[in-house]
Scaffold this motif. Structure first.
Motif, short mmCIF file in Angstrom:
data_model
loop_
_atom_site.label_atom_id
_atom_site.label_comp_id
_atom_site.label_asym_id
_atom_site.label_seq_id
_atom_site.Cartn_x
_atom_site.Cartn_y
_atom_site.Cartn_z
N GLY A 118 31.07 45.00 33.64
CA GLY A 118 32.52 44.88 33.82
C GLY A 118 33.20 46.22 34.04
O GLY A 118 33.92 46.40 35.05
N PRO A 119 33.00 47.19 33.13
CA PRO A 119 33.64 48.49 33.33
C PRO A 119 33.19 49.21 34.61
O PRO A 119 34.01 49.84 35.29
CB PRO A 119 33.22 49.30 32.10
CG PRO A 119 32.87 48.29 31.08
CD PRO A 119 32.37 47.10 31.82
N VAL A 120 31.92 49.10 34.96
CA VAL A 120 31.44 49.75 36.19
C VAL A 120 32.05 49.09 37.41
O VAL A 120 32.48 49.78 38.34
CB VAL A 120 29.89 49.75 36.24
CG1 VAL A 120 29.38 50.15 37.60
CG2 VAL A 120 29.33 50.68 35.17
N ASN A 121 32.12 47.77 37.42
CA ASN A 121 32.76 47.07 38.54
C ASN A 121 34.22 47.48 38.68
O ASN A 121 34.70 47.75 39.78
CB ASN A 121 32.68 45.55 38.35
CG ASN A 121 31.34 44.99 38.72
OD1 ASN A 121 30.69 45.49 39.63
ND2 ASN A 121 30.93 43.96 38.03
N THR A 122 34.92 47.55 37.57
CA THR A 122 36.33 47.95 37.60
C THR A 122 36.48 49.37 38.13
O THR A 122 37.35 49.64 38.96
CB THR A 122 36.94 47.84 36.19
OG1 THR A 122 36.80 46.50 35.73
CG2 THR A 122 38.40 48.24 36.19
N ALA A 123 35.61 50.26 37.67
CA ALA A 123 35.68 51.66 38.13
C ALA A 123 35.38 51.75 39.62
O ALA A 123 36.05 52.52 40.35
CB ALA A 123 34.69 52.51 37.34
N ILE A 124 34.43 50.99 40.12
CA ILE A 124 34.10 51.01 41.54
C ILE A 124 35.28 50.51 42.37
O ILE A 124 35.66 51.13 43.37
CB ILE A 124 32.84 50.17 41.83
CG1 ILE A 124 31.60 50.84 41.25
CG2 ILE A 124 32.67 49.96 43.33
CD1 ILE A 124 30.37 49.96 41.29
N LEU A 125 35.86 49.41 41.94
CA LEU A 125 36.99 48.86 42.69
C LEU A 125 38.19 49.80 42.69
O LEU A 125 38.81 50.04 43.73
CB LEU A 125 37.40 47.50 42.13
CG LEU A 125 36.39 46.38 42.37
CD1 LEU A 125 36.81 45.12 41.64
CD2 LEU A 125 36.25 46.12 43.85
N ARG A 126 38.52 50.35 41.53
CA ARG A 126 39.65 51.29 41.47
C ARG A 126 39.38 52.54 42.28
O ARG A 126 40.25 53.04 42.99
CB ARG A 126 39.93 51.67 40.02
CG ARG A 126 40.62 50.59 39.26
CD ARG A 126 40.95 51.03 37.86
NE ARG A 126 41.59 49.95 37.13
CZ ARG A 126 41.82 49.97 35.85
NH1 ARG A 126 41.47 51.03 35.13
NH2 ARG A 126 42.41 48.96 35.26
N GLY A 127 38.15 53.06 42.17
CA GLY A 127 37.79 54.24 42.94
C GLY A 127 37.84 53.99 44.43
O GLY A 127 38.32 54.83 45.20
N SER A 128 37.38 52.82 44.86
CA SER A 128 37.41 52.48 46.29
C SER A 128 38.85 52.39 46.79
O SER A 128 39.17 52.85 47.88
CB SER A 128 36.72 51.14 46.52
OG SER A 128 35.36 51.23 46.18
N ARG A 129 39.71 51.78 45.99
CA ARG A 129 41.11 51.66 46.39
C ARG A 129 41.78 53.03 46.48
O ARG A 129 42.52 53.32 47.41
CB ARG A 129 41.87 50.78 45.41
CG ARG A 129 41.52 49.33 45.55
CD ARG A 129 42.28 48.49 44.56
NE ARG A 129 41.78 47.13 44.57
CZ ARG A 129 41.67 46.37 43.49
NH1 ARG A 129 42.06 46.83 42.32
NH2 ARG A 129 41.19 45.16 43.58
N LYS A 130 41.53 53.88 45.48
CA LYS A 130 42.13 55.22 45.50
C LYS A 130 41.61 56.02 46.69
O LYS A 130 42.36 56.75 47.33
CB LYS A 130 41.86 55.93 44.19
CG LYS A 130 42.67 55.38 43.05
CD LYS A 130 42.82 56.41 41.96
CE LYS A 130 43.59 55.84 40.81
NZ LYS A 130 45.03 55.84 41.05
N TRP A 131 40.31 55.91 46.98
CA TRP A 131 39.72 56.62 48.11
C TRP A 131 40.36 56.15 49.42
O TRP A 131 40.70 56.96 50.28
CB TRP A 131 38.21 56.40 48.14
CG TRP A 131 37.57 57.09 49.30
CD1 TRP A 131 37.21 56.54 50.49
CD2 TRP A 131 37.25 58.47 49.39
NE1 TRP A 131 36.68 57.48 51.31
CE2 TRP A 131 36.68 58.68 50.66
CE3 TRP A 131 37.38 59.55 48.52
CZ2 TRP A 131 36.24 59.93 51.07
CZ3 TRP A 131 36.93 60.79 48.95
CH2 TRP A 131 36.37 60.97 50.21
N ALA A 132 40.54 54.83 49.56
CA ALA A 132 41.15 54.29 50.78
C ALA A 132 42.59 54.77 50.91
O ALA A 132 43.02 55.17 52.00
CB ALA A 132 41.10 52.76 50.77
#
Length: 107
Positions: free
Chosen positions: A79-93
């Motif tokens: 759960g935490p890793v998925n959340t971090a990946i999604l947030r990181g992807s959004r911030k990167w975009a």
């Protein structure tokens, strides 16, 4: 739990498509269930290397990669890793889009 596992697998699939062929093959191999005995120690070594990122050769890039590998086997990390990946992807975009727009405005 199955939902977060499926999401994590989709993230790995996306990562495999974006990395060079040699890294993609390694990722496909390390994700196999039989590679668990390699994946867990490698994940812990990457975390340890990330903690000591102030030393030459080691880097902070090791932390997320180690967590990503460990999340395949340790359900409480998914759960935490998925959340971090999604947030990181959004911030990167968002950052990439703003940078592209700023460069376009300058030219």
């Amino acid at each position: 739990m199955a939902k977060s596992s499926a999401r994590l697998n989709r993230q790995f699939d996306r990562l495999e498509r974006r990395v060079p062929n040699f890294a993609s093959g390694w990722l496909a191999w390390i994700r196999r269930p039989q590679a668990r005995w390699v994946r867990i120690p490698v994940g812990f070594l990457l975390l340890l290397g990330g903690v000591f990122s102030f030393l030459p050769v080691l880097g902070i890039w090791m932390l997320p990669l180690g967590l990503l590998l460990l999340a395949l086997d340790l359900v409480f990390l998914q759960g935490p890793v998925n959340t971090a990946i999604l947030r990181g992807s959004r911030k990167w975009a968002t950052w990439s889009r703003a940078r592209r727009d700023r460069n376009a405005a300058q030219h």
